[in-house]
Write an enzyme that holds these catalytic residues in place. Structure first.
Site, PDB file in Angstrom:
ATOM      1  N   ALA A   1      44.627  67.894 -10.319  1.00  0.00           N
ATOM      2  CA  ALA A   1      45.827  68.069 -11.127  1.00  0.00           C
ATOM      3  C   ALA A   1      45.787  69.310 -12.036  1.00  0.00           C
ATOM      4  CB  ALA A   1      46.098  66.804 -11.947  1.00  0.00           C
TER       5      ALA A   1
ATOM      6  N   GLU B   1      35.943  56.401  -7.647  1.00  0.00           N
ATOM      7  CA  GLU B   1      36.807  55.609  -8.527  1.00  0.00           C
ATOM      8  C   GLU B   1      37.351  54.392  -7.798  1.00  0.00           C
ATOM      9  OE1 GLU B   1      39.540  58.663 -10.037  1.00  0.00           O
ATOM     10  OE2 GLU B   1      38.340  58.709 -11.865  1.00  0.00           O
TER      11      GLU B   1
ATOM     12  N   ASP C   1      48.304  72.202  -4.373  1.00  0.00           N
ATOM     13  CA  ASP C   1      47.395  71.980  -3.243  1.00  0.00           C
ATOM     14  C   ASP C   1      47.734  72.827  -2.021  1.00  0.00           C
ATOM     15  OD1 ASP C   1      46.114  70.116  -4.770  1.00  0.00           O
ATOM     16  OD2 ASP C   1      46.510  68.399  -3.464  1.00  0.00           O
TER      17      ASP C   1
ATOM     18  N   VAL D   1      62.345  68.161   2.543  1.00  0.00           N
ATOM     19  CA  VAL D   1      62.436  69.567   2.930  1.00  0.00           C
ATOM     20  C   VAL D   1      62.109  69.689   4.416  1.00  0.00           C
ATOM     21  CG1 VAL D   1      61.434  71.857   2.605  1.00  0.00           C
ATOM     22  CG2 VAL D   1      61.913  70.406   0.626  1.00  0.00           C
TER      23      VAL D   1
ATOM     24  N   GLY E   1      55.559  67.105  -7.824  1.00  0.00           N
ATOM     25  CA  GLY E   1      54.210  66.738  -8.262  1.00  0.00           C
ATOM     26  C   GLY E   1      53.830  67.526  -9.511  1.00  0.00           C
ATOM     27  N   PHE E   2      52.546  67.637  -9.755  1.00  0.00           N
ATOM     28  CA  PHE E   2      52.111  68.331 -10.968  1.00  0.00           C
ATOM     29  C   PHE E   2      52.566  69.785 -10.982  1.00  0.00           C
ATOM     30  CE2 PHE E   2      49.087  64.792 -11.143  1.00  0.00           C
ATOM     31  CZ  PHE E   2      49.293  64.414 -12.455  1.00  0.00           C
TER      32      PHE E   2
ATOM     33  N   GLY F   1      59.257  70.080  -4.544  1.00  0.00           N
ATOM     34  CA  GLY F   1      58.101  69.235  -4.812  1.00  0.00           C
ATOM     35  C   GLY F   1      58.020  68.849  -6.274  1.00  0.00           C
TER      36      GLY F   1
END
Lengths: 428, 428
Positions: free
Chosen positions: B320, B176, B306, B85, B18-19, B16
């Site tokens: 994040a 947002e 997450d 994956v 991501g962050f 992964g």
């Protein structure tokens, strides 16, 4: 929008938002008594001369695309309709799209061209094209994906095929793309894939004739050949492609080239609609038109750009300046016809031609006599392309991107752009 | 890459990009004795906090995506593998992808989350999601296409439905996106579609609770409500969605809302792989882990971001900063375990939270006590997001885009990005 135009104002419909269409609309829009409807299947104009840079991960798609509505925002008499043109009812003067049916008083058909494969077996099925933004994105995703695949390919033959990029056609597009690809591989991809022997990657440019850039002055053609060769491009002249398979290109009189990437830039033909319209189609699927760009027997219908084959003129190259000149003339002739003035015949004003060859080099011909090569030519190329690139914002972005790349040998647009159906990816 | 890791160096695999994954790799890479393999299905990191701006045609996809290979180019001990994956063989310690099978000594699983629909009938099928770049592009293409459709829709009810954009969920993403959408409609789209009564277009924000931005201090929640309402967003509190159909949202205790665009931002759940791994899945499909982020009984496997549900800690928000902190801790704990040092327990350090509300306004909470609203908060939001946006070049581009939009009320990214199969489009 269906039904008769039914008011006193004259309605001009322009089919196609490329160079010919956009320049036609610009000219027409000055006449406040005209209502102009521009139809395109995309909501943006694509700056095709830089398309190869999107396919080489040099520019972002948004940098060479500009919303058509924004271009004509300041003209209240210009309207935009998104839609795929399906057919033209010449008798009742209605343009049929997959959306609205649009009656017209005058029509400009300027829908451009397709890739022509000249019946080479397998070419249609296995080659990448470079004629619109979708194709450029597909090609660029493919190029970067090849490198990802190659990192874990253990069959050396397969790895070799994956890393062999073949460009068919040594015209300006083929030369420009081969050069851009060689630089993409040599610089940013080599940095990104340290474990891969990127020396194994190569670009092969196949040209059926005995030199690149047919139509350019001889010393420019030689310069292009030398420069590309110096950049590591395997340029093969007199290489006639006889077939394309999923993993090879077959060549007349020599052994096949093993490759899984074949980009076909070797030919164009008129848009398929020409045939469906019940119009005569001539050489290369283009529509023979009168010197005034009118279709014979249909004085209200004009054809401009790559689709048009004006009679009586020596054939003009299918490039942006030709499309711009034809679009502008179609507009002028429509206004002349409405005013009862005589129509003018098309004559291509050849201001020159140019092609860039990798980073900071180009060949330029101006008028009949003047030529330039190398860095000076490249700066001229840069200047002229920026000048024509629609939209001030895009110009700044593109300039910034180029400056960055020039300084850092870098490419911004190396991400593999997501495509395809979405919703299911996310379902747990 | 299959087979045993088989050398003396320790191999850490991070699933992964991501962050959580990127920050884990960054920490791990400092240890020159580790070989780190990062696996992701895309070749880029997505800056998810700005995803809604891509969906609102404010930023180009490339501006919030950065190639993973470029991020880690300077670390010779970091390798990237593109792949989906599929499963994890916990016993033999092999990560299976659709490409290579990757043996590991230590593994960090950080594959993020999916949209959760909580079983609301039709929601899964008819709602747009906003969790990855593909979805943001799909949504943005849809929004602009709706305006194009509306220009030639003559059924007033249908036109109304086409121009009603519904956002479900009043958390930061919903707030947002609703704000950005309202501004897109009010400014650039209104300019682009002069013949359309864009006053007919509206944004509806549905929140099941009695206020927006649950978890924020009360006066910030009220500010967000007032500001969005002032911008013309139809904010409906206590609005519980009971079903979604192709042309409506059904609400508890009130008449259905007629709309063809429903964006679901109301919930997330752990990545589906958790269940397939044979791991226990807890609340929201997330994986219960020890406070050290290890999976119980599998001390070499860590879960971060997450997907993780650390025991013993009060639940952290799925944002994040939480993912970054968990990714960094997983890396630190792996290095501690290898060195025989004790592992640390995860504790979320709440530095604050923020949400932007349209142009030049935001709400910010720092630590427990400090808050800000309006322009000052927006500048803070801007600064912090730019600071974390990976890649210097992207930062400059994004800043330029924002500055431009701020001055000219303009959007660059309004083109409908081409998607779907290509080759056939071109066939004559």
């Amino acid at each position: 929008m269906t039904g008769s135009t039914g008011n006193s104002r004259t309605r001009v419909v322009v089919a196609g938002g490329g160079f010919a269409g956009v320049w036609a609309v610009r000219r027409l829009a000055r006449d406040k008594n005209l209502d102009i409807i521009l139809v395109d299947r995309n909501n943006y104009h694509t700056f095709l001369p830089l398309l190869y840079q999107v396919a080489a991960a040099e520019l972002e798609p948004g940098q060479i695309a500009y919303p058509l509505r924004a271009i004509f925002r300041k003209y209240p008499n210009v309207h935009f309709v998104i839609g795929d043109v399906r057919s033209i009812d010449m008798k009742n003067k209605v343009l049929h799209t997959d959306g609205p049916h649009i009656p017209f008083d005058k029509l400009v058909v300027a829908m451009g061209s397709f890739t022509a494969f000249y019946g080479v077996p397998g070419a249609d099925k296995h080659c990448f094209r470079l004629k619109n933004l979708e194709q450029a994105i597909t090609l660029r995703n493919h190029i970067v994906s090849c490198f990802e695949q190659a990192t874990h390919e253990r069959n050396p033959d397969r790895k070799d095929r994956i890393l062999t990029y073949t460009v068919v056609g040594g015209g300006p597009t083929g030369v420009e793309y081969a050069g851009a690809l060689a630089e993409l591989i040599r610089q940013p991809l080599t940095k990104d894939f340290p474990t891969l022997n990127t020396g194994q990657a190569r670009v092969v440019l196949l040209e059926a004739g005995d030199g690149l850039l047919a139509g350019f002055p001889d010393h420019l053609r030689r310069y292009a050949f030398e420069r590309l060769t110096h950049m590591g491009v395997d340029v093969r002249l007199n290489a006639k492609v006889t077939a394309v398979t999923p993993d090879s290109v077959e060549l007349e009189g020599s052994s096949p080239l093993r490759t899984e990437t074949v980009v076909w830039t070797a030919g164009v033909q008129g848009h398929a609609l020409a045939g469906q319209m019940g119009l005569p189609t001539g050489r290369g699927g283009r529509v023979p038109v009168l010197p005034t760009l009118q279709v014979e027997g249909h004085p209200d219908v004009f054809v401009a750009g790559d689709m048009a084959l004006p009679q009586g003129d020596s054939p003009a190259p299918l490039i942006a300046p030709n499309a711009i000149q034809q679009g502008a003339l179609a507009a002028d002739n429509i206004r002349a016809a409405l005013a009862g003035r005589p129509l003018r015949a098309f004559r291509y004003r050849d201001k020159g031609s140019m092609a860039t060859i990798g980073r900071a080099a180009a060949v330029v011909r101006m008028g009949k006599e003047h030529t330039a090569t190398g860095f000076v030519a490249w700066v001229m190329w840069l200047f002229i392309h920026l000048l024509y690139l629609v939209g001030f914002r895009n110009r700044l972005f593109v300039l910034f991107t180029w400056a960055w790349d020039y300084i850092f040998f870098e490419r911004a647009a190396r991400i593999i752009i997501p495509r395809g159906p979405i919703e299911d990816d996310d379902a747990p």
